[in-house]
Design a protein around this motif. Structure first.
Motif, short mmCIF file in Angstrom:
data_model
loop_
_atom_site.label_atom_id
_atom_site.label_comp_id
_atom_site.label_asym_id
_atom_site.label_seq_id
_atom_site.Cartn_x
_atom_site.Cartn_y
_atom_site.Cartn_z
N ILE A 156 11.89 112.58 -62.75
CA ILE A 156 12.12 113.82 -62.00
C ILE A 156 12.75 114.88 -62.89
O ILE A 156 12.44 116.07 -62.78
CB ILE A 156 12.96 113.53 -60.75
CG1 ILE A 156 12.17 112.62 -59.81
CG2 ILE A 156 13.37 114.83 -60.05
CD1 ILE A 156 12.91 112.15 -58.59
N ALA A 157 13.62 114.47 -63.81
CA ALA A 157 14.24 115.43 -64.74
C ALA A 157 13.18 116.11 -65.60
O ALA A 157 13.37 117.26 -66.03
CB ALA A 157 15.26 114.72 -65.61
N ALA A 158 12.08 115.43 -65.86
CA ALA A 158 11.02 115.98 -66.71
C ALA A 158 9.94 116.72 -65.92
O ALA A 158 9.01 117.27 -66.51
CB ALA A 158 10.37 114.85 -67.51
N SER A 159 10.07 116.77 -64.60
CA SER A 159 9.06 117.41 -63.76
C SER A 159 9.25 118.92 -63.74
O SER A 159 10.33 119.42 -64.09
CB SER A 159 9.12 116.85 -62.35
OG SER A 159 10.34 117.24 -61.71
N PRO A 160 8.24 119.69 -63.32
CA PRO A 160 8.38 121.15 -63.24
C PRO A 160 9.52 121.55 -62.31
O PRO A 160 9.66 121.00 -61.22
CB PRO A 160 7.02 121.60 -62.70
CG PRO A 160 6.08 120.52 -63.12
CD PRO A 160 6.86 119.25 -63.02
N ILE A 161 10.31 122.52 -62.73
CA ILE A 161 11.50 122.91 -61.97
C ILE A 161 11.15 123.46 -60.60
O ILE A 161 11.97 123.38 -59.66
CB ILE A 161 12.33 123.93 -62.79
CG1 ILE A 161 13.74 124.06 -62.20
CG2 ILE A 161 11.62 125.29 -62.85
CD1 ILE A 161 14.69 124.85 -63.08
N GLU A 162 9.94 124.00 -60.42
CA GLU A 162 9.55 124.55 -59.13
C GLU A 162 9.62 123.50 -58.02
O GLU A 162 9.92 123.83 -56.86
CB GLU A 162 8.13 125.13 -59.20
CG GLU A 162 7.99 126.40 -59.98
CD GLU A 162 8.05 126.20 -61.49
OE1 GLU A 162 8.29 127.18 -62.21
OE2 GLU A 162 7.83 125.04 -61.94
N TYR A 163 9.35 122.24 -58.37
CA TYR A 163 9.38 121.19 -57.35
C TYR A 163 10.81 120.92 -56.88
O TYR A 163 11.05 120.71 -55.69
CB TYR A 163 8.74 119.91 -57.88
CG TYR A 163 7.25 120.02 -58.07
CD1 TYR A 163 6.41 120.24 -56.98
CD2 TYR A 163 6.68 119.90 -59.33
CE1 TYR A 163 5.04 120.34 -57.13
CE2 TYR A 163 5.30 120.00 -59.50
CZ TYR A 163 4.49 120.22 -58.40
OH TYR A 163 3.13 120.34 -58.56
N LEU A 164 11.75 120.93 -57.79
CA LEU A 164 13.14 120.72 -57.39
C LEU A 164 13.63 121.90 -56.56
O LEU A 164 14.36 121.72 -55.57
CB LEU A 164 14.05 120.52 -58.60
CG LEU A 164 15.48 120.10 -58.25
CD1 LEU A 164 15.51 118.72 -57.61
CD2 LEU A 164 16.39 120.14 -59.47
#
Length: 361
Positions: A156-164
């Motif tokens: 999750i830390a490496a996922s696109p920030i838009e999702y967070l």
């Protein structure tokens, strides 16, 4: 509304570094031998380095479209024919919803591995269904909780920030919507214990996200796992799921989600994630409720987080009477959850609230 069917948590839940390596142990403990995987392609690429090598030899279906009744039916039929013991869902809401629904229909266990933190889909025994063209159809709550949820924070830390950002927006709304529902259905009444748990979870959603949201977003922008990020991930997936899991209909949706649904009339919404639109909807709900102090407080956080604070931010012209009229008409459809609020929301009240938020800019 005096009782609920409580499905507050999955059968087993783990979060932490390398928890996916424990998967064979968990599967053996659950007597799961024959598995099938449902995953998004990007999610599979993101998760593969953290998964046990033997999992790569399992049967896998890559998600190429929305969660539809047809897709679920095809997979459930396959699982019954091949005597599958469990389906492992890997990805975001679409893959997880398909995995959950297919597992329920086939009468087997569900193992869920979220690769983004945009919703509480991994926690909630519920799937949202769409038509083949992507238009919303309905959602279905399942009679049993999910079997196992495993979260590797590094993915999750490496996922696109838009999702967070979307996850924060959607989960923050849970507090305000649950509060509105409880005031409507339990006004001047002592809350039953199950609903007190739901309300406690809703309050935790608000407080943790306001405290740790900025730090968590910074962690994802730097692709680093931090304590703040883990707290926010758990708030979105676990605590957010507990609001509805314990509160049932008194912990679901109210005004903010109706505003989201109405805004889907605008063509520009295809460029925004669900949670980002819901975040704006929370502002409108607070304006309807005339909670000025809370509205002003949220606006400060929204500016800091770069969240939408006006229709302009969502590429909608508030002065376009035709599109605004269509949006408001859809928000106020008889079946919409905005009518579950204590306040009777009319077109005049809604329009006043929308322009009140707009003029805050």
């Amino acid at each position: 509304m005096t009782s609920a069917i409580v499905k507050g948590a999955p059968g087993h839940y783990r979060i932490g570094a390398d928890v996916l390596k424990e998967l064979p142990t968990h599967l053996a403990a659950l007597d799961i031998k024959n598995i099938h995987i449902v995953s998004g392609r990007k999610a599979w690429e993101a998760a593969s380095p953290y998964l046990p090598e033997e999992l790569s030899r399992s049967a896998i279906t890559f998600v190429d479209g929305p969660c539809t009744l047809e897709t679920v039916e095809q997979l459930a039929t396959l699982y019954k024919r091949e005597a599958v013991d469990a389906v492992i869902g890997i990805g975001g809401g679409t893959a997880l919803d398909i995995a959950k629904a297919a597992a329920v229909q086939a009468g087997i266990k569900s193992v869920l591995i979220p690769t983004i933190a945009a919703t509480c889909a991994a926690w909630t025994p519920l799937s949202v269904f769409y038509e083949a063209d992507g238009t919303h159809s309905h959602y279905t709550e399942f009679p049993l909780a999910n079997t196992l949820v495993l979260i590797e924070p590094a993915i999750i830390a490496a996922s696109p920030i838009e999702y967070l950002k979307a996850g924060i927006g959607d989960t923050l709304a849970k507090y305000y919507e649950a509060d509105a529902l409880v005031r409507r259905f339990y006004k001047d009444k002592e809350l039953p214990v199950w609903l007190q748990v739901s309300q406690f979870a809703a309050l935790a959603c608000r407080d943790i996200l306001l405290k740790d949201g900025k730090a968590a977003l910074e962690s994802v922008s730097e692709k680093k796992v931090t304590d703040a990020l883990i707290r926010v991930i758990e708030t979105i997936i676990m605590t957010g799921g507990m609001v509805g899991g314990f509160g049932e209909k008194a912990g679901r949706i109210a005004g903010a989600h109706s505003v989201h649904n109405g805004l889907t009339e605008a063509p520009s919404m295809k460029d925004f994630l669900h949670g980002s639109i819901v975040a704006y909807g929370t502002l409108v709900q607070l304006a309807i409720e005339e909670k000025e102090d809370e509205l002003n407080k949220l606006l400060e956080y929204y500016e800091e987080w770069d969240f939408p604070t006006s229709l302009k931010d969502l590429a909608v012209d508030v002065h376009d009477a035709e599109i605004l009229g269509r949006i408001m008409k859809k928000i106020l459809l008889p079946q919409e959850s905005i009518h579950l609020m204590e306040e009777k929301v009319t077109e005049d009240i809604l329009e006043k609230a929308i322009f009140h938020v707009e003029n805050k800019k």
